[in-house]
Scaffold this motif. Sequence first.
Motif, PDB file in Angstrom:
ATOM      1  N   PHE A 151      -8.738  -4.208  10.506  1.00 43.00           N
ATOM      2  CA  PHE A 151      -8.380  -2.907   9.806  1.00 43.00           C
ATOM      3  C   PHE A 151      -7.044  -2.294  10.562  1.00 43.00           C
ATOM      4  O   PHE A 151      -6.708  -1.078  10.401  1.00 43.00           O
ATOM      5  N   ASP A 152      -6.329  -3.300  10.841  1.00 45.02           N
ATOM      6  CA  ASP A 152      -4.976  -2.850  11.276  1.00 45.02           C
ATOM      7  C   ASP A 152      -4.117  -2.674  10.045  1.00 45.02           C
ATOM      8  O   ASP A 152      -4.223  -3.313   9.065  1.00 45.02           O
ATOM      9  N   SER A 153      -3.394  -1.510  10.228  1.00 43.55           N
ATOM     10  CA  SER A 153      -2.558  -1.197   9.034  1.00 43.55           C
ATOM     11  C   SER A 153      -1.647  -2.310   8.439  1.00 43.55           C
ATOM     12  O   SER A 153      -1.356  -2.135   7.140  1.00 43.55           O
ATOM     13  N   GLY A 154      -1.286  -3.266   9.395  1.00 47.45           N
ATOM     14  CA  GLY A 154      -0.252  -4.107   8.573  1.00 47.45           C
ATOM     15  C   GLY A 154      -0.996  -5.133   8.176  1.00 47.45           C
ATOM     16  O   GLY A 154      -0.470  -6.336   7.807  1.00 47.45           O
ATOM     17  N   ASN A 155      -2.590  -5.201   8.202  1.00 51.33           N
ATOM     18  CA  ASN A 155      -3.237  -6.188   7.557  1.00 51.33           C
ATOM     19  C   ASN A 155      -3.701  -6.160   6.245  1.00 51.33           C
ATOM     20  O   ASN A 155      -4.904  -5.159   6.116  1.00 51.33           O
ATOM     21  N   PRO A 156      -3.246  -6.522   5.108  1.00 48.71           N
ATOM     22  CA  PRO A 156      -3.543  -6.280   3.808  1.00 48.71           C
ATOM     23  C   PRO A 156      -4.798  -7.114   3.336  1.00 48.71           C
ATOM     24  O   PRO A 156      -5.156  -6.698   2.180  1.00 48.71           O
ATOM     25  N   LEU A 157      -5.496  -7.850   4.142  1.00 48.03           N
ATOM     26  CA  LEU A 157      -6.515  -8.704   3.550  1.00 48.03           C
ATOM     27  C   LEU A 157      -7.733  -8.187   2.967  1.00 48.03           C
ATOM     28  O   LEU A 157      -7.956  -8.238   1.666  1.00 48.03           O
ATOM     29  N   LEU A 158      -8.152  -7.101   3.490  1.00 44.08           N
ATOM     30  CA  LEU A 158      -9.405  -6.243   3.209  1.00 44.08           C
ATOM     31  C   LEU A 158      -9.018  -5.504   2.009  1.00 44.08           C
ATOM     32  O   LEU A 158      -9.652  -5.402   0.963  1.00 44.08           O
ATOM     33  N   LYS A 159      -7.802  -4.950   2.216  1.00 45.73           N
ATOM     34  CA  LYS A 159      -7.207  -4.012   0.896  1.00 45.73           C
ATOM     35  C   LYS A 159      -7.014  -4.761  -0.189  1.00 45.73           C
ATOM     36  O   LYS A 159      -7.382  -4.284  -1.303  1.00 45.73           O
ATOM     37  N   ASN A 160      -6.588  -5.841  -0.135  1.00 50.81           N
ATOM     38  CA  ASN A 160      -6.109  -6.574  -1.318  1.00 50.81           C
ATOM     39  C   ASN A 160      -7.488  -7.046  -2.023  1.00 50.81           C
ATOM     40  O   ASN A 160      -7.620  -7.220  -3.263  1.00 50.81           O
ATOM     41  N   TYR A 161      -8.481  -7.547  -1.175  1.00 50.03           N
ATOM     42  CA  TYR A 161      -9.808  -7.820  -1.754  1.00 50.03           C
ATOM     43  C   TYR A 161     -10.290  -6.619  -2.412  1.00 50.03           C
ATOM     44  O   TYR A 161     -10.715  -6.713  -3.828  1.00 50.03           O
ATOM     45  N   LEU A 162     -10.283  -5.431  -1.858  1.00 45.85           N
ATOM     46  CA  LEU A 162     -11.072  -4.342  -2.281  1.00 45.85           C
ATOM     47  C   LEU A 162     -10.368  -4.081  -3.786  1.00 45.85           C
ATOM     48  O   LEU A 162     -10.961  -3.783  -4.756  1.00 45.85           O
ATOM     49  N   GLU A 163      -9.182  -3.764  -3.578  1.00 45.57           N
ATOM     50  CA  GLU A 163      -8.432  -3.454  -5.134  1.00 45.57           C
ATOM     51  C   GLU A 163      -8.624  -4.612  -6.029  1.00 45.57           C
ATOM     52  O   GLU A 163      -8.461  -4.097  -7.220  1.00 45.57           O
ATOM     53  N   SER A 164      -8.833  -5.713  -5.856  1.00 40.28           N
ATOM     54  CA  SER A 164      -9.014  -6.622  -6.698  1.00 40.28           C
ATOM     55  C   SER A 164     -10.348  -6.595  -7.394  1.00 40.28           C
ATOM     56  O   SER A 164     -10.735  -6.986  -8.399  1.00 40.28           O
TER      57      SER A 164
END
Length: 384
Positions: free
Chosen positions: A23-36
Amino acid sequence: MHVIQQTFSVPYSYEVFFTTHLFDSGNPLLKNYLESQAANNLSKRLLVIADEGLIKHHPNLPAQIRHYCASVSGFELAGDILVIPGGEAVKNDMPLFYSLVDAIDQYSIDRHSFVIGIGGGAVLDLVGFAAAVSHRGVRHIRIPSTVLSQNDSGVGVKNGINYKGKKNFLGSFAPPAAVFNDAHLLTTLDPKDWRAGIAEAVKVALIKDAPFFEWLEANATALAHGDLPLMQELVYRCAALHMAHIGGAGDPFESGSSRPLDFGHWSAHKLEQLSNFDLRHGEAVSIGMAVDSVYASLLGWLDQASALRIVKLLQQLQLPVYHPLMENKDGVPSPVIKGLEEFREHLGGRLTICLLKGIGVAAEVHVMDLTLLDKAVETVRSLS
């Protein structure tokens, strides 16, 4: 006579991601997954349910989650993050289960939304089951926070809660949409929980991967004392073996009676219950593996040297190999023996117990010789 038959298959696909500081703002992993996964022109919801024990050690995590999720396009948090107790007791708490179903209803979590469970295996089991039975199944994401859940239970397809003292009597086969293993969450584990999770790695090595067992032997001391890079490798290798079994065994939903991934578990489930869950799951599995390994050697399947190697490794990992509940007393059989019948009933068929014919070589029996089993318990007691 008229008969109409229908046959169909349902493909399942999910990924297990390995990262740190999810959940670090610099880690896009979860964000990218959700947006996909976002639905076009529709804002969907994320219901986050977190383990209270984890939050105590990571008090800033709820704020991090809120800040992180605010940047995810197409999704919004559904109300406050729900913080619930952790540990096996939550799987005996029916009011808590119903409260999670009520939350899914209250926040209008539909099939395009996600329930996100963050915590140990018991919390993930509970959250996954609540998601599976709501709307006949809403998508859930697992973020395991213990060694045991990152390398075993959290990456599988099962969810469940206990009922009338029977472990996982109520449950479902409902694969997660995705799993995110965050190594940073392991850094605040109680040492006993850290070590207990290693038991499942020993298990899967014993039944599937002799070189992995040798790796565990070579690194046992460092692993027992909290070496994080080694633990990350252990979690990855163990999770990979677990996932390969789910997809490669041809029976991911266990419609048969064969469950090789439950080596050491027939007694472990009963030991947990009889100890009022003072024994962690991994600790009980360690005891079960020690007894079943010695039993296999007495049966003539496993050579004695290998059985002793297994017990020694468990001891080097500072895991228990014996508990007084395993003993017969004054001619009265150990109450753990009842676990054999409960295990048969849970499998829904004949008794099927996984044993070893060698390190990395599993086989099955359908009858347990109780005299030999008593002798195995006594042998392990002497070794402990």
